[in-house]
Design a protein around this motif. Structure first.
Motif, PDB file in Angstrom:
ATOM      1  N   GLU A 100       0.830  -1.207   0.000  1.00 10.10           N
ATOM      2  CA  GLU A 100       0.000   0.000   0.000  1.00 10.10           C
ATOM      3  C   GLU A 100       0.869   1.264   0.000  1.00 10.10           C
ATOM      4  O   GLU A 100       0.585   2.218  -0.721  1.00 10.10           O
ATOM      5  CB  GLU A 100      -0.939   0.001   1.216  1.00 10.10           C
ATOM      6  CG  GLU A 100      -1.954   1.114   1.217  1.00 10.10           C
ATOM      7  CD  GLU A 100      -2.888   1.101   0.006  1.00 10.10           C
ATOM      8  OE1 GLU A 100      -3.236   2.190  -0.478  1.00 10.10           O
ATOM      9  OE2 GLU A 100      -3.246   0.009  -0.467  1.00 10.10           O
ATOM     10  N   LYS A 127       5.425   6.040  -1.392  1.00  6.65           N
ATOM     11  CA  LYS A 127       6.183   6.222  -0.151  1.00  6.65           C
ATOM     12  C   LYS A 127       7.161   5.050  -0.049  1.00  6.65           C
ATOM     13  O   LYS A 127       7.011   4.145   0.769  1.00  6.65           O
ATOM     14  CB  LYS A 127       5.240   6.268   1.052  1.00  6.65           C
ATOM     15  CG  LYS A 127       4.285   7.446   1.008  1.00  6.65           C
ATOM     16  CD  LYS A 127       3.359   7.437   2.195  1.00  6.65           C
ATOM     17  CE  LYS A 127       2.414   8.619   2.153  1.00  6.65           C
ATOM     18  NZ  LYS A 127       1.495   8.639   3.282  1.00  6.65           N
ATOM     19  N   LYS A 138       2.287   1.846  -3.411  1.00  4.45           N
ATOM     20  CA  LYS A 138       1.274   2.411  -4.305  1.00  4.45           C
ATOM     21  C   LYS A 138       1.155   3.918  -4.104  1.00  4.45           C
ATOM     22  O   LYS A 138       0.873   4.654  -5.039  1.00  4.45           O
ATOM     23  CB  LYS A 138      -0.094   1.767  -4.065  1.00  4.45           C
ATOM     24  CG  LYS A 138      -0.231   0.382  -4.633  1.00  4.45           C
ATOM     25  CD  LYS A 138      -1.632  -0.152  -4.372  1.00  4.45           C
ATOM     26  CE  LYS A 138      -1.789  -1.568  -4.840  1.00  4.45           C
ATOM     27  NZ  LYS A 138      -3.133  -2.095  -4.527  1.00  4.45           N
ATOM     28  N   GLN A 139       1.366   4.367  -2.855  1.00  2.00           N
ATOM     29  CA  GLN A 139       1.283   5.793  -2.534  1.00  2.00           C
ATOM     30  C   GLN A 139       2.615   6.495  -2.808  1.00  2.00           C
ATOM     31  O   GLN A 139       2.779   7.656  -2.463  1.00  2.00           O
ATOM     32  CB  GLN A 139       0.892   5.979  -1.064  1.00  2.00           C
ATOM     33  CG  GLN A 139      -0.458   5.429  -0.721  1.00  2.00           C
ATOM     34  CD  GLN A 139      -0.717   5.450   0.783  1.00  2.00           C
ATOM     35  OE1 GLN A 139       0.050   5.995   1.556  1.00  2.00           O
ATOM     36  NE2 GLN A 139      -1.812   4.834   1.189  1.00  2.00           N
TER      37      GLN A 139
END
Length: 195
Positions: A145, A151, A148-149
């Motif tokens: 996740e 980061k 995906k961001q």
């Protein structure tokens, strides 16, 4: 101002180190990372992450953290107990070899009845394995996740340690390479826009 912050931490019932890291972004959203450690033998546990505004954290942080702390403390206790039993078995195994030379087979059989059976799983072994799998899956999902961001540094930090999951080392290394490749592409694009 009396927040009772430390009383609430004490009320969680965990003994050991309660490591708390708070990051606040430019929008005021805080990411709180909590890591529980008891000794050197229990390393590699992924952090618990909570992301919300300061007021939301004030309202629900201790409610949300109570169950994960309880589960982590149980996991740590199980690992400590396992390691102590393993040391006993090693010590008993050495003593049994010495006694086997000096005693008869019947006496050796009586001693074995008193020792823990190494080949039968402890009653809570399946619970420990399930908890370890859950922690692995959560860490991998969080890492995915975060990637995906975009980061990437946080995503890499969330990946489980391959030493803690030797059977999943190839999967972890594959995910690490994917994230690093994404990070390199992102950095190249960012540098192009700077120029």
């Amino acid at each position: 101002m009396n927040t009772q912050f430390f009383q609430q931490i004490a009320g969680l019932g965990f003994t050991g180190n309660f490591l708390l890291n708070i990051h606040q972004d430019e929008t005021g959203v805080q990411t709180v990372s909590v890591v529980l450690k008891k000794d050197k033998a229990v390393n590699g546990l992924p952090p618990m992450l909570f992301k919300a505004t300061a007021s939301e954290l004030d309202e629900k942080f201790f409610e949300e953290i109570k169950q994960p702390v309880k589960q982590t403390a149980g996991l740590i206790t199980n690992l400590e107990t396992y390691q102590k039993e393993l040391e006993k078995v090693k010590k008993n195994g050495k003593n049994d070899k010495d006694k086997a030379v000096k005693t008869t087979t019947a006496e050796t059989d009586e001693e074995k009845d008193d020792e823990p059976d190494l080949f039968s799983a402890p009653a809570d072994d399946t619970e420990v394995k399930a908890e370890k799998k859950r922690l692995f899956d959560e860490a991998m999902d969080k890492s995915k996740e975060l990637a995906k961001q975009m980061k990437y540094v946080e995503a890499l930090a969330q990946l489980p340690d391959p030493a803690d999951y030797p059977d999943k080392a190839e999967l972890i290394e594959s995910r690490r390479k994917e994230i690093e490749a994404g990070k390199e592409i992102y950095e190249k694009l960012a540098n192009q826009f700077k120029d």
